[in-house]
Design a protein around this motif. Structure first.
Motif, mmCIF file in Angstrom:
data_model
loop_
_atom_site.group_PDB
_atom_site.id
_atom_site.type_symbol
_atom_site.label_atom_id
_atom_site.label_comp_id
_atom_site.label_asym_id
_atom_site.label_seq_id
_atom_site.Cartn_x
_atom_site.Cartn_y
_atom_site.Cartn_z
ATOM 1 N N GLN A 42 -31.171 -124.274 23.153
ATOM 2 C CA GLN A 42 -30.423 -123.037 23.216
ATOM 3 C C GLN A 42 -30.375 -122.229 24.418
ATOM 4 O OE1 GLN A 42 -31.925 -121.105 19.712
ATOM 5 N NE2 GLN A 42 -29.734 -121.454 18.426
ATOM 6 N N ALA A 43 -31.400 -122.328 25.226
ATOM 7 C CA ALA A 43 -31.738 -121.609 26.496
ATOM 8 C C ALA A 43 -30.561 -122.297 27.350
ATOM 9 C CB ALA A 43 -33.137 -121.682 26.801
ATOM 10 N N ALA A 44 -30.517 -123.550 27.368
ATOM 11 C CA ALA A 44 -29.341 -124.062 28.270
ATOM 12 C C ALA A 44 -27.999 -124.342 27.665
ATOM 13 C CB ALA A 44 -29.888 -125.673 28.299
ATOM 14 N N GLY A 45 -27.749 -123.490 26.658
ATOM 15 C CA GLY A 45 -26.236 -123.137 26.093
ATOM 16 C C GLY A 45 -26.098 -124.325 25.132
ATOM 17 N N GLY A 46 -26.999 -125.238 24.410
ATOM 18 C CA GLY A 46 -26.628 -125.958 23.475
ATOM 19 C C GLY A 46 -26.643 -125.560 22.033
ATOM 20 N N ARG A 47 -26.288 -126.109 21.113
ATOM 21 C CA ARG A 47 -26.160 -125.794 19.638
ATOM 22 C C ARG A 47 -27.639 -126.615 18.991
ATOM 23 N NH1 ARG A 47 -23.597 -126.597 15.618
ATOM 24 N NH2 ARG A 47 -23.211 -124.407 14.859
ATOM 25 N N VAL A 48 -28.230 -125.798 17.869
ATOM 26 C CA VAL A 48 -29.490 -126.377 17.440
ATOM 27 C C VAL A 48 -29.050 -126.465 15.964
ATOM 28 C CG1 VAL A 48 -31.578 -126.066 16.892
ATOM 29 C CG2 VAL A 48 -30.901 -125.730 19.033
ATOM 30 N N VAL A 49 -29.093 -127.380 15.364
ATOM 31 C CA VAL A 49 -29.131 -127.702 13.796
ATOM 32 C C VAL A 49 -30.445 -128.105 13.394
ATOM 33 C CG1 VAL A 49 -28.009 -129.062 12.066
ATOM 34 C CG2 VAL A 49 -26.819 -128.484 14.125
ATOM 35 N N GLY A 50 -30.939 -127.221 12.629
ATOM 36 C CA GLY A 50 -32.282 -127.417 11.729
ATOM 37 C C GLY A 50 -32.121 -127.753 10.547
ATOM 38 N N VAL A 51 -33.191 -128.781 10.106
ATOM 39 C CA VAL A 51 -33.153 -129.260 8.708
ATOM 40 C C VAL A 51 -34.357 -129.383 8.010
ATOM 41 C CG1 VAL A 51 -32.173 -130.927 6.881
ATOM 42 C CG2 VAL A 51 -31.095 -130.734 9.002
ATOM 43 N N ILE A 52 -34.613 -128.455 7.123
ATOM 44 C CA ILE A 52 -36.225 -128.415 6.886
ATOM 45 C C ILE A 52 -36.411 -128.098 5.152
ATOM 46 C CG2 ILE A 52 -36.461 -126.101 7.104
ATOM 47 C CD1 ILE A 52 -39.263 -126.415 8.026
ATOM 48 N N PRO A 53 -37.450 -129.155 4.442
ATOM 49 C CA PRO A 53 -37.418 -128.638 3.025
ATOM 50 C C PRO A 53 -37.913 -127.645 2.835
ATOM 51 C CG PRO A 53 -38.314 -131.048 3.578
ATOM 52 C CD PRO A 53 -38.128 -130.029 5.006
ATOM 53 N N GLN A 54 -37.849 -127.002 1.651
ATOM 54 C CA GLN A 54 -38.322 -125.687 1.199
ATOM 55 C C GLN A 54 -39.766 -125.672 1.389
ATOM 56 O OE1 GLN A 54 -36.472 -122.704 0.176
ATOM 57 N NE2 GLN A 54 -38.463 -121.838 0.620
ATOM 58 N N SER A 55 -40.347 -126.712 0.670
ATOM 59 C CA SER A 55 -41.822 -126.769 0.704
ATOM 60 C C SER A 55 -42.500 -126.938 2.100
ATOM 61 C CB SER A 55 -42.197 -128.015 0.117
ATOM 62 O OG SER A 55 -41.776 -129.452 0.655
ATOM 63 N N LEU A 56 -41.907 -126.925 3.269
ATOM 64 C CA LEU A 56 -42.249 -127.053 4.312
ATOM 65 C C LEU A 56 -41.887 -125.637 5.138
ATOM 66 C CD1 LEU A 56 -41.850 -130.676 5.662
ATOM 67 C CD2 LEU A 56 -43.949 -129.575 4.610
ATOM 68 N N VAL A 57 -41.125 -125.034 4.595
ATOM 69 C CA VAL A 57 -40.797 -123.520 5.280
ATOM 70 C C VAL A 57 -41.855 -123.107 5.844
ATOM 71 C CG1 VAL A 57 -39.520 -121.656 5.163
ATOM 72 C CG2 VAL A 57 -38.528 -123.735 4.430
ATOM 73 N N ASP A 58 -42.765 -122.731 4.882
ATOM 74 C CA ASP A 58 -43.857 -121.855 5.388
ATOM 75 C C ASP A 58 -44.936 -122.541 6.149
ATOM 76 O OD1 ASP A 58 -43.145 -119.643 3.823
ATOM 77 O OD2 ASP A 58 -43.944 -120.312 2.045
ATOM 78 N N LYS A 59 -45.103 -123.780 6.035
ATOM 79 C CA LYS A 59 -46.257 -124.572 6.765
ATOM 80 C C LYS A 59 -45.705 -124.969 8.116
ATOM 81 C CE LYS A 59 -47.953 -127.203 2.905
ATOM 82 N NZ LYS A 59 -48.112 -128.543 2.018
ATOM 83 N N GLU A 60 -44.527 -125.269 8.358
ATOM 84 C CA GLU A 60 -44.001 -125.514 9.561
ATOM 85 C C GLU A 60 -43.256 -124.260 10.127
ATOM 86 O OE1 GLU A 60 -41.415 -128.911 9.868
ATOM 87 O OE2 GLU A 60 -43.049 -130.140 9.425
ATOM 88 N N HIS A 61 -43.121 -122.995 9.520
ATOM 89 C CA HIS A 61 -42.657 -121.907 10.288
ATOM 90 C C HIS A 61 -41.185 -122.106 10.555
ATOM 91 C CE1 HIS A 61 -46.675 -120.149 9.742
ATOM 92 N NE2 HIS A 61 -47.043 -121.265 10.423
ATOM 93 N N ALA A 62 -40.384 -122.297 9.636
ATOM 94 C CA ALA A 62 -38.784 -122.523 10.033
ATOM 95 C C ALA A 62 -38.460 -121.640 11.198
ATOM 96 C CB ALA A 62 -37.863 -122.432 8.909
ATOM 97 N N ARG A 63 -37.848 -122.253 11.998
ATOM 98 C CA ARG A 63 -37.003 -121.713 13.016
ATOM 99 C C ARG A 63 -35.720 -120.858 12.723
ATOM 100 N NH1 ARG A 63 -33.685 -122.126 17.650
ATOM 101 N NH2 ARG A 63 -34.313 -121.344 19.494
ATOM 102 N N HIS A 64 -35.750 -119.720 12.218
ATOM 103 C CA HIS A 64 -34.586 -119.032 11.826
ATOM 104 C C HIS A 64 -33.529 -118.759 12.657
ATOM 105 C CE1 HIS A 64 -36.204 -118.878 7.710
ATOM 106 N NE2 HIS A 64 -37.361 -118.374 8.209
ATOM 107 N N ALA A 65 -33.654 -118.925 14.091
ATOM 108 C CA ALA A 65 -32.805 -118.774 15.253
ATOM 109 C C ALA A 65 -32.043 -119.848 15.439
ATOM 110 C CB ALA A 65 -33.684 -118.248 16.345
ATOM 111 N N CYS A 66 -31.955 -121.082 14.569
ATOM 112 C CA CYS A 66 -31.168 -121.987 14.676
ATOM 113 C C CYS A 66 -29.940 -121.845 14.577
ATOM 114 C CB CYS A 66 -31.449 -123.179 13.812
ATOM 115 S SG CYS A 66 -33.167 -123.977 14.000
ATOM 116 N N ASP A 67 -28.908 -122.284 15.192
ATOM 117 C CA ASP A 67 -27.330 -122.237 14.960
ATOM 118 C C ASP A 67 -26.872 -122.424 13.467
ATOM 119 O OD1 ASP A 67 -26.148 -121.312 17.599
ATOM 120 O OD2 ASP A 67 -27.356 -123.206 18.270
ATOM 121 N N GLU A 68 -27.594 -123.524 12.862
ATOM 122 C CA GLU A 68 -27.687 -123.606 11.625
ATOM 123 C C GLU A 68 -29.014 -124.423 11.076
ATOM 124 O OE1 GLU A 68 -24.702 -126.795 10.371
ATOM 125 O OE2 GLU A 68 -23.769 -126.392 12.306
ATOM 126 N N LEU A 69 -29.381 -123.453 9.991
ATOM 127 C CA LEU A 69 -30.591 -124.027 9.492
ATOM 128 C C LEU A 69 -30.331 -124.410 7.848
ATOM 129 C CD1 LEU A 69 -33.884 -124.393 9.563
ATOM 130 C CD2 LEU A 69 -34.062 -121.970 8.744
#
Length: 197
Positions: free
Chosen positions: A58-85
């Motif tokens: 993102q800092a270099a101007g690209g798009r970020v698409v994140g895909v994460i299971p609900q069960s891992l949202v808390d464990k992996e601390h989902a990156r809500h700043a993704c262009d698509e999560l």
């Protein structure tokens, strides 16, 4: 916003690892993707190498698409700043969506999850379920022992050299990424990934 020039799925650790070169490589990968008008597809976390590659893209101007299971949202601390999560129910859904949204795959250092994702898309390719390029960035010799074992499997008759040739391996970020992008088949039809899910 214009369509991304390409979309690369990056598999890597949710931990930073012990060698500072791992994070340096993740930043370099993200920076290259963003600077070249690309899109990152990854596991949606904000920690470890996963967060590093997403931040750099993102800092270099690209798009970020994140895909994460609900069960891992808390464990992996989902990156809500993704262009698509995309928050999905299962790991199967996660991997399928990541594969569908990508033109190529790249593995950085990581743990058993990274290994499993790499070997799965490699298996899918050898079976003909997709024809997307696959890369392995061997940072600081991290994958040397695994590559030696794979050559042992070739010598033992369980893997063919043609199968080894389905994965591009390198230590230079720019060279490997450029090769992967050049190998993307822009005229390829949608592949039958659903058949293996």
């Amino acid at each position: 916003m214009a369509e991304p020039a390409f979309s690369i799925c990056v598999y890597c650790g949710s931990r930073p690892g012990e060698n500072a070169l791992f994070a340096q490589a993740a930043r370099a990968v993200g920076t290259w993707i963003g600077a070249n008008g690309g899109q990152l597809v990854y596991g949606g976390g904000r920690s470890g190498l996963m967060g590093t590659v997403a931040d750099a893209t993102q800092a270099a101007g690209g798009r970020v698409v994140g895909v994460i299971p609900q069960s891992l949202v808390d464990k992996e601390h989902a990156r809500h700043a993704c262009d698509e999560l995309h928050i999905v129910r299962t790991m199967h859904e996660r991997k399928a969506l990541m594969a569908e949204r990508s033109n190529a795959f790249l593995a950085l250092p990581g743990g058993i999850g990274t290994f499993e994702e790499l070997f799965e898309v490699w298996t899918w390719r050898q079976l003909g379920y997709h024809d997307k390029p696959i890369g392995l960035l061997n940072v600081a010799g991290y994958y040397d022992a695994m590559l030696a074992f794979l050559q042992h499997s070739v010598a033992s008759g369980f893997i063919g050299e043609w199968q080894m040739g389905l994965v591009q391996t390198g230590q230079e970020t720019d060279v490997l990424l450029r090769s992967l992008v050049q190998d993307i088949r822009t005229d390829a039809p949608e592949t039958a990934l659903q058949a293996v899910i």
